[in-house]
Motif scaffolding. Structure first.
Motif, short mmCIF file in Angstrom:
data_model
loop_
_atom_site.label_atom_id
_atom_site.label_comp_id
_atom_site.label_asym_id
_atom_site.label_seq_id
_atom_site.Cartn_x
_atom_site.Cartn_y
_atom_site.Cartn_z
N THR A 84 0.82 -1.22 0.00
CA THR A 84 0.00 0.00 0.00
C THR A 84 0.85 1.27 0.00
OG1 THR A 84 -0.17 -0.02 2.42
CG2 THR A 84 -1.94 -1.10 1.18
N ALA A 85 2.06 1.22 0.54
CA ALA A 85 2.87 2.43 0.71
C ALA A 85 3.07 3.19 -0.60
CB ALA A 85 4.20 2.09 1.37
N PRO A 86 3.56 2.56 -1.69
CA PRO A 86 3.74 3.32 -2.93
C PRO A 86 2.42 3.76 -3.54
CG PRO A 86 4.26 0.99 -3.28
CD PRO A 86 4.09 1.18 -1.81
N LEU A 87 1.38 2.96 -3.39
CA LEU A 87 0.07 3.36 -3.92
C LEU A 87 -0.47 4.57 -3.17
CD1 LEU A 87 -1.60 -0.14 -4.40
CD2 LEU A 87 -0.89 1.42 -6.21
N ARG A 88 -0.32 4.59 -1.85
CA ARG A 88 -0.79 5.72 -1.06
C ARG A 88 -0.08 7.00 -1.48
NH1 ARG A 88 0.79 4.16 3.46
NH2 ARG A 88 2.61 5.52 3.66
N GLN A 89 1.24 6.90 -1.65
CA GLN A 89 2.00 8.08 -2.05
C GLN A 89 1.55 8.58 -3.41
OE1 GLN A 89 3.99 9.83 -0.18
NE2 GLN A 89 4.29 11.30 -1.84
N GLN A 90 1.27 7.66 -4.32
CA GLN A 90 0.81 8.01 -5.66
C GLN A 90 -0.55 8.69 -5.60
OE1 GLN A 90 1.58 5.10 -8.91
NE2 GLN A 90 -0.66 4.95 -8.94
N LEU A 91 -1.44 8.19 -4.76
CA LEU A 91 -2.77 8.79 -4.62
C LEU A 91 -2.68 10.19 -4.02
CD1 LEU A 91 -4.73 5.68 -3.27
CD2 LEU A 91 -4.89 6.67 -5.57
N ILE A 92 -1.80 10.37 -3.03
CA ILE A 92 -1.64 11.69 -2.42
C ILE A 92 -1.10 12.68 -3.44
CG2 ILE A 92 -0.30 12.98 -0.71
CD1 ILE A 92 -0.50 10.53 1.11
N GLN A 93 -0.11 12.28 -4.22
CA GLN A 93 0.45 13.16 -5.26
C GLN A 93 -0.61 13.57 -6.26
OE1 GLN A 93 3.62 10.80 -6.89
NE2 GLN A 93 5.06 11.27 -5.23
N THR A 94 -1.41 12.61 -6.69
CA THR A 94 -2.46 12.90 -7.67
C THR A 94 -3.53 13.81 -7.08
OG1 THR A 94 -2.07 10.75 -8.72
CG2 THR A 94 -4.16 11.84 -9.20
N ALA A 95 -3.95 13.54 -5.83
CA ALA A 95 -4.95 14.39 -5.19
C ALA A 95 -4.44 15.81 -5.03
CB ALA A 95 -5.32 13.80 -3.83
N ALA A 96 -3.16 15.96 -4.70
CA ALA A 96 -2.58 17.30 -4.54
C ALA A 96 -2.64 18.07 -5.86
CB ALA A 96 -1.14 17.19 -4.05
N ARG A 97 -2.33 17.39 -6.98
CA ARG A 97 -2.41 18.07 -8.28
C ARG A 97 -3.84 18.42 -8.62
NH1 ARG A 97 1.62 14.20 -9.68
NH2 ARG A 97 0.04 12.81 -10.58
N MET A 98 -4.77 17.55 -8.30
CA MET A 98 -6.18 17.82 -8.60
C MET A 98 -6.72 18.98 -7.77
SD MET A 98 -7.54 13.87 -8.80
CE MET A 98 -9.25 14.29 -9.18
N LEU A 99 -6.18 19.17 -6.57
CA LEU A 99 -6.66 20.24 -5.68
C LEU A 99 -5.76 21.47 -5.69
CD1 LEU A 99 -7.68 17.99 -2.64
CD2 LEU A 99 -9.23 19.12 -4.26
N TYR A 100 -4.74 21.45 -6.56
CA TYR A 100 -3.82 22.59 -6.71
C TYR A 100 -3.21 22.99 -5.37
CZ TYR A 100 -6.12 22.82 -11.22
OH TYR A 100 -6.63 22.49 -12.45
N THR A 101 -2.65 22.01 -4.70
CA THR A 101 -2.03 22.29 -3.41
C THR A 101 -0.81 21.37 -3.23
OG1 THR A 101 -2.46 22.50 -1.03
CG2 THR A 101 -3.41 20.59 -2.12
N ALA A 102 -0.07 21.61 -2.18
CA ALA A 102 1.11 20.79 -1.90
C ALA A 102 0.68 19.46 -1.29
CB ALA A 102 2.05 21.52 -0.95
N GLU A 103 1.51 18.45 -1.49
CA GLU A 103 1.21 17.13 -0.94
C GLU A 103 1.07 17.19 0.58
OE1 GLU A 103 3.96 14.14 -2.24
OE2 GLU A 103 4.03 14.94 -4.29
N SER A 104 1.86 18.04 1.21
CA SER A 104 1.83 18.14 2.68
C SER A 104 0.52 18.71 3.19
CB SER A 104 3.00 18.99 3.17
OG SER A 104 2.95 20.29 2.59
N ASN A 105 -0.27 19.31 2.29
CA ASN A 105 -1.56 19.89 2.70
C ASN A 105 -2.72 18.90 2.58
OD1 ASN A 105 -0.42 22.38 3.28
ND2 ASN A 105 -0.71 23.15 1.18
N ILE A 106 -2.44 17.70 2.11
CA ILE A 106 -3.50 16.71 1.88
C ILE A 106 -3.77 15.94 3.17
CG2 ILE A 106 -4.14 14.61 0.66
CD1 ILE A 106 -4.35 17.08 -1.05
#
Length: 757
Positions: A535-557
């Protein structure tokens, strides 16, 4: 304790609805109408030499297609790990040992065909008990470097036991006995086998663990692993009973399918299930203990004899596990144990819940109660004085982990049961009713430890589908304890996926690579780690994608169940993020592999689960009926992933322990089982159930998935001795054998002068 999204919630089992409504498809629901039925001819006695096998009449039986014997096996006629044949050719070493297979168009035809096989045999001398096997003139089932009819022996010491006994103010020695017992599963073991169009074989069934079965079939059929697929179907009960015998059962069905080219079905009858699947084998435990008058236990000497059956299988592991837990959760500086596995003419299977530990736990805990009486000490106080505490020395020069909560467990059950009042005040009951209260402690090593020669490992795979469905596959075998639900909660929590979107697939050798072949519940620890690796690499990938979709930094997710939220409050759903990942071509599957650190002799187990249990009983002195009124059960298992499931697991363990204490015993005459069916083998019913009060002390365990250790056998181990100690408190007579039926209690009291007069 960390805050989790899904872990820690009492969610329903993922298979609850289908099992409650009857929609779950067990193995006997899955065969084709044209499937052939396979039945077994077993040895008619405990030890025979086959002179001649005449299958002529069987082949002439209407509906019979084929009769198979050892000569029809294309590969090696023995299991890969020990010299037990799939089909006996010359000499059968236990009652029911498979000799021939009858393949027919129906079950009735197959069983009639079995009856029509004529077997000319010579009955040979046999040994069917520990005592008979160790006689000087006993027939030699085996002779090893350990002795006549001794499969395996190990001695281990710490400190100086002779000096401890010399310094002791009080010495106490007793011998304890535990019998054969079975799990009494509602669903008998069964498999379906069919030829694979690609030139292999597919076996699905009520079995565990799949990869061990795969290895066995590769030996039997001389096929590469990639031609053998093993699928685990829902189990209608197991407790380890469907583990070791699974390779024989699957091998017989697969051989029949391979040689006929048709789907075959093999479902044991209730009697066959009792006879040929796993059971707990008898033990004899001689314990000598030395203590000071203030209650300090100085030393303990143990002689353990485990009846091992006709072949050596997991008995060596059971013996090593017993040695690792020899004196229970107590700080006893001087210990010597001499443990042996004794060969007898019985089926060898032993991998039941609590194997290797339950008999010793019964012996040690009962001896402590008698020791406390001899020292005029309260049994609970004696345990508190000697039990393991954080950082204290433990058996075999180990150190108790700082996370050990045994003192808190003891305090919880002491207070809930109103222990001191119950022990000292006469209950307000009718004159013919005696009431007693008893206590027992236990601990159990989690993961592969002293009894394993190889590291315990696990594999897992996760696929995210375009619609947000999450497919999870592991090598972990679900045995009815709800582990698929726990794994689903872990994945949902780590990926922020909706719990309802998780689908944990049945264990299948084509979905993941070879995982641990261990059969006990503790393999969940390695499986959880493997899943989190995936799950670890998948979670990181989902967070990165969500951050791009919400126009924010990954740390803000921020991850919430089913959605990803930015600090501004905007959010996207899990499904939307997954679909975006698919659209841009990201990898949507990951694989995890994890091996627990191999402990060996340096550190027995990675960690331990602890339990304290108190039982209250009432005894009718006119009928000798024993009723367990209350059970107080406290457990240290780390972070409780699903309180509802762990509560259910504790209740199941309590019920099983009650059966072992008061009801269950498999009876044999000359090696032949007398009560091997659900009609004659007595198990607890609803009227036997006590009130159960459960406590979970939660502190996240280090190096565990989400801080969860696993329950394992903890709910079961201390229940029989707690009940027996409560009976002893009520009647004032020590008990050294299980089970204590009304008949056994009558005989015990009749032999005591206080009651016989």
């Amino acid at each position: 304790m960390a805050t989790h999204r899904v872990v820690g919630r009492p969610l329903p089992r993922i298979d609850a609805i289908e099992k409650a409504t009857g929609e779950a498809r067990y193995i006997d629901d899955c065969f084709e109408e044209s499937a052939l039925f396979v039945a077994t001819l077993g040895s008619p006695s405990a030890h025979i030499r086959i002179r001649r096998l005449d299958i002529t009449s069987a082949l002439q039986t209407p509906g019979v297609i084929k009769v198979l014997t050892a000569r029809d096996i294309p590969g090696t006629n023995r299991l890969p790990w020990w010299p037990q044949p799939f089909l006996v050719e010359h000499e059968a070493l236990y009652h029911g040992a498979p000799i021939a297979l009858v393949i027919a168009e129906s079950e009735d035809a197959a069983r009639i065909g079995v009856d029509n096989i004529h077997i000319d045999y010579e009955s040979l001398p046999h040994v069917t008990s520990i005592e008979s096997a160790l006689k000087e003139d006993a027939p030699a089932l085996t002779v090893t470097r350990h002795g006549r009819n001794v499969w395996f022996r190990e001695e281990r010491s710490q400190g100086d036991i002779d000096e401890a006994f010399s310094d002791a103010d009080v010495l106490l020695q007793r011998t304890y006995h535990t019998p054969f017992h079975a799990t009494g599963n509602l669903e008998p073991a069964g498999v379906i086998a069919e030829p694979d169009p690609d030139g292999g074989i597919i076996v699905s069934g009520s079995l565990e663990p799949p990869f061990a079965v795969q290895e066995s079939l590769a030996t039997l059929l001389e096929l590469p692993y990639n031609r053998i697929r093993i699928v685990q179907r829902p189990l209608g009960g197991s407790g380890g009973a469907k583990a070791e015998g699974a390779s024989l059962l699957a091998g017989h069905a697969a051989l029949a399918a391979w040689l006929t080219g048709r789907q075959t079905r093999m479902i044991y009858s209730s009697t066959e299930d009792f006879l040929l699947t796993g059971k707990q084998l008898p033990c004899q435990i001689k314990v000598k203990c030395g203590a000071l008058r203030d209650g300090t236990i100085l030393g303990c000497h143990i002689q353990l004899l485990l009846q091992g059956g006709a072949y050596i299988s997991t008995q060596e592991s059971a013996l090593k596990r017993a040695i690792a837990h020899a004196v229970g959760p107590y700080n006893i500086p001087n210990v010597h144990i001499d443990a042996k596995v004794i060969a007898t003419h019985h089926a060898p299977y032993i991998a039941l819940n609590g194997y290797g530990q339950s008999a010793l736990c019964f012996a040690i805990e009962c001896l402590l109660d008698e020791l406390s009486q001899k020292l005029s000490l309260d049994p609970l106080a004696l345990r508190r004085q000697n039990m393991l505490t954080p950082g204290a020395p433990m058996l075999w020069e180990q150190t108790t982990a700082e996370t050990c909560q045994l003192p808190a467990l003891l305090e919880a059950v002491e207070e809930a049961s109103n222990w001191h009042t119950a022990r000292t005040q006469s209950p307000d009951t009718p004159e013919h009713i005696k009431r007693g209260i008893g206590i027992a402690l236990s601990y159990t090593g989690i993961g592969a430890g002293y009894e394993s020669s190889v590291p315990e490992h696990a594999t897992a795979s996760i696929q995210l589908q375009r619609d947000g469905t999450v497919l999870v596959a592991t090598a972990h075998a679900e045995t009815g304890q709800g582990s698929r639900t726990l794994l689903a909660q872990m994945v949902a929590d780590d990926l922020a996926a909706p719990y309802e979107s998780i689908r944990v697939l049945e264990s299948d050798t084509t979905r993941v690579t070879d995982g641990s072949r261990r059969m006990h519940a503790h393999s969940f620890l390695a499986s959880g780690h493997a899943l989190l690796k995936a799950t670890a690499p998948l979670r990181q990938q989902l967070i990165q994608t969500a951050a791009r979709m919400l126009y924010t930094a990954e740390s803000n997710i921020i991850l919430k169940p089913g959605r990803f939220i930015s600090k501004s409050g905007k959010h996207v759903s899990f499904t939307e993020v997954v679909e975006t990942c698919w659209n841009v071509g990201m990898p949507m599957a990951q694989y995890g592999w994890y091996a627990l650190p191999h402990q060996g002799d340096e550190s027995l187990y990675p960690l331990y689960a602890y339990a304290a249990q108190i039982a209250e009983v009432e005894i009718d002195m006119e009928t000798f009926d024993i009723r367990v009124c209350n059970i107080y059960s406290a457990h240290d298992i780390g972070h409780n992933i699903n309180p509802m499931l762990t509560q259910s697991a504790v209740e199941s363990g309590v019920i099983q322990g009650l059966g072992l204490a008061l009801l269950e015993r498999l009876s044999f005459s000359n090696g032949e089982m007398n009560n091997g069916n659900l009609r004659d083998y007595t198990i607890p019913s609803m009227k036997d159930l006590p009130h159960i009060k459960t406590f979970f002390l939660q502190e996240e365990a280090p190096n565990c998935p989400f801080g969860y250790k696993s329950l394992g056998a903890s709910p079961l181990l201390a229940i029989p001795p707690a009940i027996i100690n409560a009976i002893t408190h009520a009647i004032g007579v020590p008990i050294d054998s299980l089970p204590v039926t009304p008949e056994a209690l009558y005989e015990l009291l009749s032999a005591d002068k206080r009651y016989s007069d």
